[in-house]
Design a protein around this motif. Structure first.
Motif, PDB file in Angstrom:
ATOM      1  N   ARG A   1     -23.556 -22.771 -21.729  1.00  0.00           N
ATOM      2  CA  ARG A   1     -22.628 -22.511 -20.637  1.00  0.00           C
ATOM      3  C   ARG A   1     -21.925 -23.794 -20.213  1.00  0.00           C
ATOM      4  NH1 ARG A   1     -23.034 -17.486 -18.287  1.00  0.00           N
ATOM      5  NH2 ARG A   1     -24.838 -16.262 -18.927  1.00  0.00           N
ATOM      6  N   GLU A   2     -22.635 -24.933 -20.309  1.00  0.00           N
ATOM      7  CA  GLU A   2     -22.000 -26.214 -20.051  1.00  0.00           C
ATOM      8  C   GLU A   2     -21.633 -26.821 -21.398  1.00  0.00           C
ATOM      9  OE1 GLU A   2     -24.525 -28.618 -17.695  1.00  0.00           O
ATOM     10  OE2 GLU A   2     -24.555 -27.238 -15.991  1.00  0.00           O
TER      11      GLU A   2
ATOM     12  N   PHE B   1     -14.727 -19.760 -16.868  1.00  0.00           N
ATOM     13  CA  PHE B   1     -16.045 -19.639 -17.502  1.00  0.00           C
ATOM     14  C   PHE B   1     -15.884 -19.851 -19.004  1.00  0.00           C
ATOM     15  CE2 PHE B   1     -19.236 -17.161 -19.732  1.00  0.00           C
ATOM     16  CZ  PHE B   1     -20.405 -17.513 -19.070  1.00  0.00           C
ATOM     17  N   THR B   2     -16.651 -20.769 -19.553  1.00  0.00           N
ATOM     18  CA  THR B   2     -16.578 -21.051 -20.985  1.00  0.00           C
ATOM     19  C   THR B   2     -17.967 -20.971 -21.595  1.00  0.00           C
ATOM     20  OG1 THR B   2     -14.681 -22.528 -20.697  1.00  0.00           O
ATOM     21  CG2 THR B   2     -15.934 -22.736 -22.748  1.00  0.00           C
TER      22      THR B   2
END
Length: 390
Positions: A320-321, A382-383
Motif C-alpha cells: 500500500r505504501e 490510493f495506490t
C-alpha cells in the motif's frame, strides 16, 4: 594485528549476481547493489526480518565494528570476551584516535548505549585508516593534493592522516561539492561500498561474475494475446498452461530474473497485444489470477501481463505504501472515480522518468506511456503496487 579473510570469498565472487535482490526496498539497479550483494554473500551484513535491507539507514558504531570483525578481525574477535559488546572489544585496536576510544576511556573502559548512535565519517575514516596503517606500501599509491578537499582546513588535525589516506585510496570519498563532511553519517549502502573497497585493497578486485544466462537455452513461450473468439480468461488459461514452470530466481523463459530479461518478455507481450488492442470493461475481459478473485478492465490487463512475464505461480506481493519501484511492477492507482493501471517497462532514476504500458480511456492498449518517477511516488489517492521481485 593479523588480518584474517573469509576463505570462501573467491567462491562468493564467482557467484555474485548483477545486483542485490530479495529485498523490497532494494531495486535491481541500486547504485550500490553489487557491493551490497557481495557483503551479504560474505556474511558481513544481513537484512531485516520484514524483508527490507534499509540501505539509507544510518550505520552505528556497533554495526560497523560487527562488519569488520566478520572479515578483517577474526583473531581479535575469537580472543575477545563473550558478551554484548564483544565486537566492540575486538575492534579496540582499530579504534585508536576515534571519539569511540575516547568515550570508552571516559566511561571507565566500558561501552554504553552510545555505540548504537550513528557513526561519523571522521571516525569511520580513522577506523579504516587504522586497519591499513601497517600496509606502508599502500601509502605510496596515493596521489592527492589536499586542495581537492574543499573543507580540508576545517578537518580536525587528528583526522588529517585518516581522511587523506582514505580519500587518496578512493575508499571514502567526499560529497559532490568536494567537501569531506566528516561530521555527517554514512548509511548501510555506503558502508557496504566501503567494506568492499577495503576488501579489494587487500585481496584484489573481486572477479567479474559469470553470465548467469550463459549456455542457458531459452524456453519457448506461448503466444500472448487474444486468438479468435477467446475471452481473456480463456487466453490466460492457454498461456498459463503453456508457460514453462520457473526455477528459483528465473523467469518462465529460463533466463534470470533481471530487468533486461523482463523487458524481453514484455516485448513479447507487446507483439501479441500491440498498441491499439482493445481491452475493455466487459465480462469478455475478466481474468481471475491465481491470487485474486476475478478482475476486469485495466487491472485485468496489468495482472495478465504480470502472469505472462513472471509465471502465474510466482509469488505476488502487494504494497500500500510505495517501495522502490522496479521494471515489471504493476501499479493500480485510484483517486475518486479515476482509475489507472501501469505496467512499468523502464525506469531511469537519474532522469526521474518511467515508461509504462497501460490502457487508455478508450480501453485500448498503449505501450509508450511515460512520466516523472517522482510523480508516481507522490501521487494522490490510493495506490497499490503488485510486485513479483521478492
Amino acid at each position: 594485528m593479523k588480518k584474517i579473510f573469509l576463505p570462501l570469498l573467491a567462491l562468493f565472487c564467482l557467484l555474485l549476481p548483477a545486483q542485490a535482490a530479495g529485498f523490497y526496498d532494494l531495486p535491481a539497479d541500486h547504485w550500490a547493489g553489487a557491493e551490497i550483494q557481495r557483503a551479504l554473500d560474505a556474511g558481513v551484513v544481513n537484512g531485516y526480518g520484514d524483508g527490507s535491507f534499509q540501505p539509507v539507514r544510518e550505520v552505528t558504531a556497533a554495526q560497523f565494528c560487527a562488519m569488520l570483525t566478520r572479515s578483517f578481525l577474526a583473531e581479535e574477535y575469537a580472543a575477545a570476551k563473550e558478551g554484548k559488546y564483544r565486537e566492540m572489544d575486538a575492534c579496540l585496536p582499530v579504534l585508536k584516535g576515534t571519539s569511540l576510544e575516547e568515550t570508552w576511556r571516559d566511561l571507565g573502559k566500558r561501552w554504553d548505549r552510545y555505540v548504537n548512535e550513528p557513526l561519523s565519517r571522521y571516525d569511520m575514516a580513522q577506523i579504516v585508516y587504522n586497519i591499513i596503517l601497517e600496509e606502508d606500501a599502500l601509502r605510496e599509491t596515493i596521489s592527492l593534493s589536499t586542495g581537492e578537499i574543499t573543507d580540508w582546513n576545517g578537518i580536525p588535525e587528528g583526522y588529517h592522516s585518516a581522511v587523506f589516506t582514505c580519500w587518496g585510496l578512493g575508499i571514502l570519498k567526499g560529497q559532490s561539492d568536494g567537501r569531506f563532511a566528516g561530521e555527517d553519517h554514512l548509511n548501510r549502502a555506503q558502508a557496504c561500498v566501503i567494506w568492499s573497497r577495503l576488501e579489494d585493497l587487500f585481496n584484489g578486485p573481486c572477479a567479474l561474475p559469470e553470465d548467469p544466462d550463459a549456455g542457458v537455452e531459452a524456453k519457448e513461450m506461448p503466444a500472448f494475446g487474444l486468438q479468435g473468439d477467446e475471452t481473456v480468461q480463456e487466453m490466460m488459461n492457454r498461456v498459463n498452461a503453456g508457460t514453462p514452470l520457473c526455477e528459483e530466481g528465473r523467469l518462465p523463459n529460463g533466463k534470470t530474473r533481471s530487468e533486461e530479461n523482463i523487458q524481453e518478455l514484455l516485448d513479447l507481450a507487446r507483439e501479441g497485444c500491440p498498441d491499439g488492442t482493445v481491452w475493455s470493461e466487459t465480462v469478455r475481459y475478466d481474468y481471475r489470477p491465481r491470487q485474486f478473485s476475478p478482475v476486469k478492465g485495466c487491472l485485468s490487463f496489468g495482472l495478465a501481463v504480470s502472469d505472462f512475464v513472471f509465471g502465474e505461480e510466482a509469488p505476488l506481493t502487494q504494497y500500500r505504501e510505495l517501495p522502490t519501484l522496479r521494471v515489471g511492477d504493476v501499479l493500480h492507482i485510484r483517486g475518486g472515480d479515476a482509475e489507472r493501471v501501469l505496467v512499468l517497462t523502464g525506469i531511469d532514476r537519474e532522469e526521474d522518468c518511467y515508461t509504462a504500458c497501460e490502457l487508455e480511456r478508450n480501453g485500448k492498449v498503449k505501450w509508450d506511456s511515460w512520466g516523472p518517477l517522482s510523480g508516481l511516488v507522490n501521487v494522490t489517492g490510493f495506490t497499490m503496487v503488485y510486485s513479483r521481485w521478492r
